[in-house]
Design a protein around this motif. Structure first.
Motif, PDB file in Angstrom:
ATOM      1  N   ASP A  26       0.826  -1.212   0.000  1.00  0.00           N
ATOM      2  CA  ASP A  26       0.000   0.000   0.000  1.00  0.00           C
ATOM      3  C   ASP A  26       0.859   1.261   0.000  1.00  0.00           C
ATOM      4  N   ASP A  80       1.086   6.409   4.415  1.00  0.00           N
ATOM      5  CA  ASP A  80       0.651   5.179   5.095  1.00  0.00           C
ATOM      6  C   ASP A  80       1.359   4.982   6.440  1.00  0.00           C
ATOM      7  N   HIS A 101      -4.485   6.299   6.426  1.00  0.00           N
ATOM      8  CA  HIS A 101      -5.840   5.774   6.658  1.00  0.00           C
ATOM      9  C   HIS A 101      -5.931   4.937   7.939  1.00  0.00           C
ATOM     10  N   HIS A 102      -4.854   4.912   8.743  1.00  0.00           N
ATOM     11  CA  HIS A 102      -4.922   4.109   9.971  1.00  0.00           C
ATOM     12  C   HIS A 102      -5.873   4.759  10.981  1.00  0.00           C
ATOM     13  N   THR A 123      -4.336   3.516   1.802  1.00  0.00           N
ATOM     14  CA  THR A 123      -3.848   4.853   1.444  1.00  0.00           C
ATOM     15  C   THR A 123      -3.943   5.041  -0.066  1.00  0.00           C
ATOM     16  N   ASP A 153      -4.099  -4.327   1.026  1.00  0.00           N
ATOM     17  CA  ASP A 153      -4.531  -3.767   2.321  1.00  0.00           C
ATOM     18  C   ASP A 153      -5.925  -4.254   2.730  1.00  0.00           C
TER      19      ASP A 153
END
Ligand SMILES: [Mn+2]
Length: 315
Positions: A26, A80, A101-102, A123, A153
């Motif tokens: 990712d 990421d 995007h975590h 991401t 992902d």
């Protein structure tokens, strides 16, 4: 709208596209995506690239700078990586943009520009939206790379949501080929990875708590792949740890879709480990990691006890 004037201006500079330690597909895909639309950009890995990340880079003919410079005369775009520990050292620069995007993003300096969309499954999807918003052209190879990021992902779309499929469909329309993506990513694993996975299975210990199974193992590398495979073998929760002589250790954890849908959350478990033992953690309810100091066996045991306690609270 993802972009503000500050970020647009930051993107006019020379870009250093910084991916996290042991960069996964990712993060590499996201870097390739931005690299394809920004001519003045360099992809840089601060501490190694995963084997599939390397495969993607070599198929796409992309060069990766292996050591971040001390300072960068432009913008550092961090991809990421929810916190600086996952990608340090971050070079000194005019500006930093973090795209991630975590679930939880923290530890960045106040002036950092952050594009944080935890509801997105990769991401790479955010990068696609950025490129669309800037009205730039997406090449076929960029589309393939971004689809690779989404594919890995989401665990081959097992953790996908509606937005994931929308992004995948847009990418397919501009030339991404799902079969090519599978060919890139499902290639034979390197021997060291195969033997590590087999050892992880060989040394695995598991316990049953009610109707759930927790599996634990120790490896020297490939913690996250090993944890994923323990879930495939039948565990509901997998904890795989590693440590080195300097006293650094990490735990990679995975949980089955079923237990996550019942409310089990690995990020909370690992945040509790941070409270006890320091270090840092991050990830998603079903896939999270912890980095810190200490005895991997002891800390994995604490994490296991917390998993047991959390299982007992499930319906
Ligand atoms: Mn990711």
């Amino acid at each position: 709208m993802l972009l503000n004037d500050k970020i647009k201006k930051a993107f006019d500079n020379d870009l250093l596209l910084l991916v996290h330690h042991h960069a996964d597909v990712d993060s590499i895909a996201s870097a390739i995506g931005l690299n394809s639309v920004f001519k003045k950009s360099t992809i840089c890995a601060s501490d190694g690239v995963s084997s599939h990340g390397q495969k993607l880079a070599s198929v796409m003919n992309i060069e990766i700078m292996e050591k971040p410079p001390e300072s960068w005369g432009g913008t550092v775009v961090v991809l990421d990586s929810p916190n600086p520990e996952h990608c340090n050292p971050v070079p000194k620069s005019e500006s930093i943009v973090v795209i991630d995007h975590h679930t939880k993003i923290e530890g960045w300096k106040k002036e950092t520009e952050v594009i944080h969309l935890p509801q997105r499954t990769s991401t790479a999807e955010i990068i696609l939206d950025l490129i669309l918003e800037m009205d730039l052209e997406i090449s076929k190879s960029c589309a393939n790379a971004l689809l690779c990021g989404i594919y890995t992902d989401t665990g081959q779309f097992r953790h996908a949501n509606g937005e994931t499929f929308r992004a995948a469909s847009v990418l397919a329309k501009v030339g991404a080929d799902p079969q090519e993506v599978i060919n890139i990513l499902d290639s034979e694993r390197p021997m060291i990875q195969k033997t590590t996975f087999l050892k992880a299975a060989q040394q695995m210990k598991w316990i049953q708590e009610g109707k759930r199974i927790i599996a634990e193992s120790r490896v020297k590398s490939f913690e996250s792949g090993s944890a994923r495979l323990l879930i495939v073998l039948g565990a509901d929760i997998a904890l795989v740890s590693s440590g080195n002589k300097k006293g650094d250790m990490r735990i990679s954890t995975r949980a089955s879709n079923r237990i996550v849908s019942e409310g089990f959350n690995l990020t909370t478990i690992l945040e509790e480990i941070v409270e006890i033992n320091g270090g840092s953690s991050g990830g998603h309810p079903g896939a999270a990691g912890y980095n810190g100091k200490g005895d991997p066996e002891a800390i994995s045991e604490i994490a296991k006890q917390k998993c047991i306690r959390s299982i007992r609270q499930l319906p």
